[in-house]
Design an enzyme around this catalytic site. Structure first.
Site, PDB file in Angstrom:
ATOM      1  N   CYS A  82       0.873  -1.152   0.052  1.00 52.55           N
ATOM      2  CA  CYS A  82      -0.034   0.076  -0.040  1.00 52.55           C
ATOM      3  C   CYS A  82       0.875   1.361  -0.020  1.00 52.55           C
ATOM      4  O   CYS A  82       1.617   1.552  -0.934  1.00 52.55           O
ATOM      5  CB  CYS A  82      -0.889   0.037   1.139  1.00 52.55           C
ATOM      6  SG  CYS A  82      -2.520   1.033   0.901  1.00 52.55           S
ATOM      7  N   HIS A 169      -3.710  -5.030   0.848  1.00 46.95           N
ATOM      8  CA  HIS A 169      -3.003  -5.684   1.981  1.00 46.95           C
ATOM      9  C   HIS A 169      -3.198  -7.056   1.791  1.00 46.95           C
ATOM     10  O   HIS A 169      -4.217  -7.825   2.274  1.00 46.95           O
ATOM     11  CB  HIS A 169      -3.907  -4.729   2.930  1.00 46.95           C
ATOM     12  CG  HIS A 169      -3.690  -3.577   3.070  1.00 46.95           C
ATOM     13  ND1 HIS A 169      -2.788  -3.218   4.091  1.00 46.95           N
ATOM     14  CD2 HIS A 169      -4.287  -2.252   2.799  1.00 46.95           C
ATOM     15  CE1 HIS A 169      -2.673  -1.590   4.084  1.00 46.95           C
ATOM     16  NE2 HIS A 169      -3.712  -1.213   3.274  1.00 46.95           N
ATOM     17  N   GLU A 171      -1.972  -8.913   4.085  1.00 49.90           N
ATOM     18  CA  GLU A 171      -1.654  -9.464   5.468  1.00 49.90           C
ATOM     19  C   GLU A 171      -3.272  -9.685   6.127  1.00 49.90           C
ATOM     20  O   GLU A 171      -3.364 -10.391   6.910  1.00 49.90           O
ATOM     21  CB  GLU A 171      -1.314  -8.488   6.256  1.00 49.90           C
ATOM     22  CG  GLU A 171      -1.678  -7.090   6.558  1.00 49.90           C
ATOM     23  CD  GLU A 171      -1.257  -6.169   5.372  1.00 49.90           C
ATOM     24  OE1 GLU A 171      -1.417  -4.985   5.673  1.00 49.90           O
ATOM     25  OE2 GLU A 171      -0.933  -6.784   4.294  1.00 49.90           O
TER      26      GLU A 171
END
Length: 524
Positions: A82, A169, A171
């Site tokens: 990001c 993202h 994660e």
């Protein structure tokens, strides 16, 4: 800790600890550092890879968090996420601008499967976007390897230098194949072998404790919570009776909890240590008599703990080390405020050093996240009922009793809470046995609280005037926000019936449906 590691450089994003956790799930050790960390220090750590996190800023604005071009010339693979992706492009000669269309939430993304990041990822996959800027022009040497309908550069790579930029993202769980992407970077691109495992951590930590402590004495305040229990287990395995644990039973624990702690860590337990249990129930009840304001109760409970611990510490005399159950999130949060380029040592001592005669702090869990602490506990053989204990506030039942705390009120809430948790646990176990998985309604935290309300009831043809118990159960990911859990009505009926019939002094049971916000999980 001498081992392969990946460094996460923090730019202020909300998911930064999650990035580190995901890397560790790939069995690779990972640490978080501020973006202000000196480049020479990063180089000296000899990382196998570097990940640049997200953040709330625009990288092209004056004063925005940044990094030097030299970071990308260390010969170490770098992955930007990001803001980190945008910063990478900005620093290396690309262009970042306000996006004509902002992207937030789940987004259909098309990836180039020839990329090392996406080799085993579906060509069309769902990712989690959260950006108002976009990469309008990639830096020289880069190739676009993912895009969306509104984002022409969802990912780019420079394979010659092992540099990767991802606009989304990976994660977060909303990115359906994010774990694969991070695994591909950490284990594939970075070449990490994946040797970070809990059995190795426990073994290495025990060796490190022995080397550090030598023949010294260690003192630990044992609360019975997960962190202090696992810290006690590690220290005991390392140094045995050189460790003294002081367990202050303030009478505000869950039913039988004090005895459970003693059964594990006391003289008859499985750990070789000096265990001191201080039964201070009456002392606490006396101090809390007539006190109704929540913050006043918290203050009294905290200050009285200090006094009790001080008295015991003076009896013990000088020690070489004061042990604490500090965990990695405490360490990260203490050092990423922008005041220090490196994560500072976090001493979660709460006023104790003023009166404990010790030379040094020892924190055996300071490199672990909460879920890893639990894994370490299991590795040490600590019983599951301690390792997977629900969150419990420091002031204990003192803030689950609305108004004044008395011994009788503690009895009521202990008994009601025990029944409630037992029935929910039973229902969950039965569902798992029948369906092979946990029920969707299974709460992350559930407990009983005692209201300060008494009302008229009828039991056995006689009028009663007793207390109402409130049942609380929530589903949450991070405990920052929470929704009430939809426990089956028949389970709640059983709980209600048992509490009213088995707990003297209760004639009503309420179920709290309040979410957080506007409410809090605890009542006070």
């Amino acid at each position: 800790m001498d081992q392969e590691k990946v460094i996460v450089i923090d730019f202020g994003g909300q998911y930064n600890q999650l990035v580190a956790r995901r890397v560790r799930e790939c069995n690779v050790y990972c640490e978080i550092y501020s973006y202000k960390t000196d480049l020479a220090q990063i180089k000296a750590m000899n990382p196998k890879g570097i990940i640049l996190t997200g953040g709330p800023n625009s990288c092209y604005e004056d004063g925005a968090p940044t990094c030097t071009k030299e970071l990308f010339e260390l010969g170490v693979p770098v992955l930007g996420l990001c803001y980190g992706a945008q910063l990478m492009q900005h620093v290396l000669g690309g262009k970042v601008e306000k996006a004509p269309v902002r992207e937030y939430g789940k987004t259909e993304t098309f990836v180039d499967k020839s990329s090392a990041l996406f080799s085993d990822v579906s060509e069309k996959t769902i990712v989690w976007m959260s950006h108002f800027d976009y990469i309008s022009q990639i830096a020289p040497g880069f190739k676009i390897v993912a895009h969306t309908a509104d984002c022409p550069v969802a990912a780019a790579e420079c394979t010659e230098k092992n540099l990767y930029a991802i606009q989304f993202h990976p994660e977060v769980l909303h990115t359906q194949e994010g774990t694969k992407m991070l695994h591909n970077f950490v284990r594939g691109v970075c070449g990490c072998a994946g040797t970070w495992k809990m059995d190795a951590f426990v073994e290495n930590t025990i060796k490190e404790i022995r080397e550090k402590v030598g023949s010294g004495k260690v003192l630990l305040a044992l609360s019975g919570g997960v962190d202090s229990s696992v810290a006690a287990g590690l220290l005991s395995r390392a140094i045995g009776k050189q460790l003294t644990c002081v367990f202050v039973d303030h009478g505000l624990l869950r039913k039988d909890e004090g005895d459970e702690v003693e059964s594990v860590f006391g003289p008859e337990g499985q750990f070789d240590l000096n265990f001191i249990r201080v039964n201070a129930q009456e002392r606490y009840y006396s101090k809390l008599a007539g006190v109704t304001e929540p913050e006043a109760k918290r203050k009294i409970i905290g200050e009285e703990f200090i006094r009790v611990f001080e008295e015991e510490a003076k009896k013990i005399g000088a020690v070489d080390f004061l042990a604490q159950g500090t965990i990695y999130p405490d360490v990260v949060e203490s050092g990423l405020g922008g005041e220090s380029a490196v994560i500072k040592s976090h001493h979660n001592v709460g006023g104790l050093p003023d009166f404990v005669d010790f030379k040094e702090i020892i924190e055996p869990l300071r490199n672990l996240f909460k879920d890893e602490v639990r894994k370490a506990g299991l590795e040490l053989g600590i019983p599951e009922h301690l390792v997977f204990r629900q969150p419990f506030p420091g002031p204990g039942l003192g803030i689950r009793i609305i108004g004044e705390v008395t011994a009788d009120k503690v009895r009521i809430v202990q008994d009601a809470d025990f029944i409630y948790r037992s029935e929910v646990d039973k229902a969950v176990a039965e569902y798992k046995k029948a369906n092979g998985k946990a029920p969707a309604w299974m709460p992350n935290q559930y407990f009983a609280a005692l209201t300060n309300m008494r009302s008229v009831g009828v039991m056995g043809d006689e009028r009663t005037y007793d207390y109402a118990v409130a049942l609380r159960a929530v589903n949450t990911i991070d405990f920052m926000t929470a929704e009430s859990a939809e426990i089956p009505f028949e389970v709640l009926q059983t709980v209600m019936s048992r509490i009213i019939n088995e707990v003297r002094g209760v004639n009503r049971v309420f179920y709290d449906l309040t979410s957080k916000p506007p409410g809090t999980i605890e009542f006070e």
